[in-house]
Design an enzyme around this catalytic site. Sequence first.
Site, PDB file in Angstrom:
ATOM      1  CG  HIS A  84      -1.653  -0.929   1.681  1.00 32.05           C
ATOM      2  ND1 HIS A  84      -1.232  -2.184   1.484  1.00 32.05           N
ATOM      3  CD2 HIS A  84      -3.095  -0.865   0.861  1.00 32.05           C
ATOM      4  CE1 HIS A  84      -2.347  -2.755   1.709  1.00 32.05           C
ATOM      5  NE2 HIS A  84      -3.918  -2.250   1.240  1.00 32.05           N
TER       6      HIS A  84
ATOM      7  CE  LYS B  28      -5.779  -5.291  -0.513  1.00 30.50           C
ATOM      8  NZ  LYS B  28      -5.981  -4.932   0.563  1.00 30.50           N
TER       9      LYS B  28
ATOM     10  CG  ASP C 297     -27.418  23.419 -20.131  1.00 29.20           C
ATOM     11  OD1 ASP C 297     -27.944  22.494 -20.177  1.00 29.20           O
ATOM     12  OD2 ASP C 297     -25.868  23.796 -19.897  1.00 29.20           O
TER      13      ASP C 297
END
Length: 533
Positions: free
Chosen positions: A127, A153, A345
Amino acid sequence: MTYLTIPIAAKTVQEAKGLIMAACTAGAQMLELRTDYFAELTIEAFEMLIGEVKKCGLPMIVTCRDKKQGGQGDWPLGLRIGVLTAAVKAGAEYVDCEYENILIAEVEKKLTAVLAGSQCRLILSHHNFNGPFEDIQKLYDMFVTEYPAAIPKLVYTARHINDCFAAFDLLHNKEGDAIAFAMGEAGLISRILAKKLGSLVTFASLDAQAATAPGQLTIDQFKKKFRCDSITAKTQLFGVIADPVAHSVSPAVHNACFADAGMDRLYLPLRVQGDKAGFDAFTENIVARPWLDFHGFSVTIPHKMNAIEYIEQVGGFIEPVAVQIGAINTITIGINDRVNGYNTDCAGAMDAIISGMGNATSQEPRVMSDNSGKMLKQKLLAGVPVAVVGSGGVARAIVAGLADVGAIVTIYNRTLEKAHKLAHEFGVRAAPLSAMANMEAKILINGTSIGMHPNVDETPVPKEYLKSDMIVFDTVYNPLETRLIKEAKEVGATTISGVEMFINQAAEQFKLFTHSKPNMTVLRKIVFDSLGG
Ligand code: NAP
């Protein structure tokens, strides 16, 4: 398969039991036992916990995260490895060990020995809580070379949505199982697209308080808002590019319409921070990765002008009305990655005005591109005095539509210079806000953000300026009934809510995205439900 995984982060076995049952009921496909959250971690307590998971029958990842890698308790390495080896022996499907710990000879020896001959697989995690990895692909290659049987991971913090593309590329290029996504609000789409791109797991929390990492979505958001159960490798992607974006109701609206039409499509909130450079980089990242299957975007504050400039730069197609307005709110990516720009719009606002005047347009036309629609608008609006408050993107779209059908427009704006510039472009008049005291408008339109949540007590036009024979249209749709609309009703004026414009322009976008009409009953219901109506 990508397992929607709920982390079980309990302090006691008793608490964990409750969470495990709740996760099963909520529809988790896998559980992650975050044993580092235990108040008193022992192998015995862990074995009781694993017994509870076995009863519910879901596969599990057992993790005893090292504090240096985001763990909760500061447990000794020996105990953490003891938990993982006990997990393998007890039949856990996966155990997660940090890459930097497997490099310790004793850890590697113990885990390798217990994993040999078992069905359990090792997840090697790494991590970075401070930002993206310098080279995520290099890390992946190193993990795969050194531990070919393990599942890499790689999880990092995204500081900008553009940081997500590194995780996407990794998942796209991976050869075996892998887990990759980005944490933090900017990483949100990487958690959702993990499923499309085949990450082994993506994590969701039971509720917002139970999140174990920044930016984790709840399982309810995953399943209901982002249609997680129907995401496949072939799901086509759409989204709204804005900053901020969290308040946007567009994801709920378009996802409900896609689901109603049985379409394998998903619409995402895309918070693109920064100015034109941020926008350009995001769009280039998308265009460079056709395998991501992005096909269209709604574009709103602050990127409407950036979008038109980008499309001009890359030589894409811009519809004439958008060129005239100078802003786009819809992008489609067509054949050969050609980028197209539209403005819905203007059509949305003009149709809201015509409906509000008691007239429906014949074929839901796009203003200026449909002759029968234009004729009706000319009949109703040519020569009619209209006051438009504001000179921003929305006011531009409305002034363009009104000028095109011959209304007598006066623009009132705080910054008078901007009003004059806009008036000059479209051959109409401009005046300061103070001149509204003497306005003789039949139709009054608020094109500013005044009165929008949270400033709901504000109004762009004092009540004493409103008259009973006026039609008052407020483009602000949050809240559904603004102070301006309330006061206009009180003086007996006809009112048009900004929500009508929103509904019309969203329907137009849906048509541009899918070449088919949305179910208007579903669209209206979800807009009103989302806005609390
Ligand atoms: P924009 O380009 O930022 O323009 C904002 C306008 O509001 C400018 O004219 C600005 O005046 C004026 N303004 C803002 N705060 C003011 C204040 N305190 N006092 C006086 N004037 C003020 O924004 P936009 O894209 O045109 O959007 C405007 C609003 O339209 C949005 O807030 C939203 O509620 C609404 N909207 C509705 C829909 C719909 O579908 N119904 C779609 C899009 C937007 P200056 O020029 O002096 O700065």
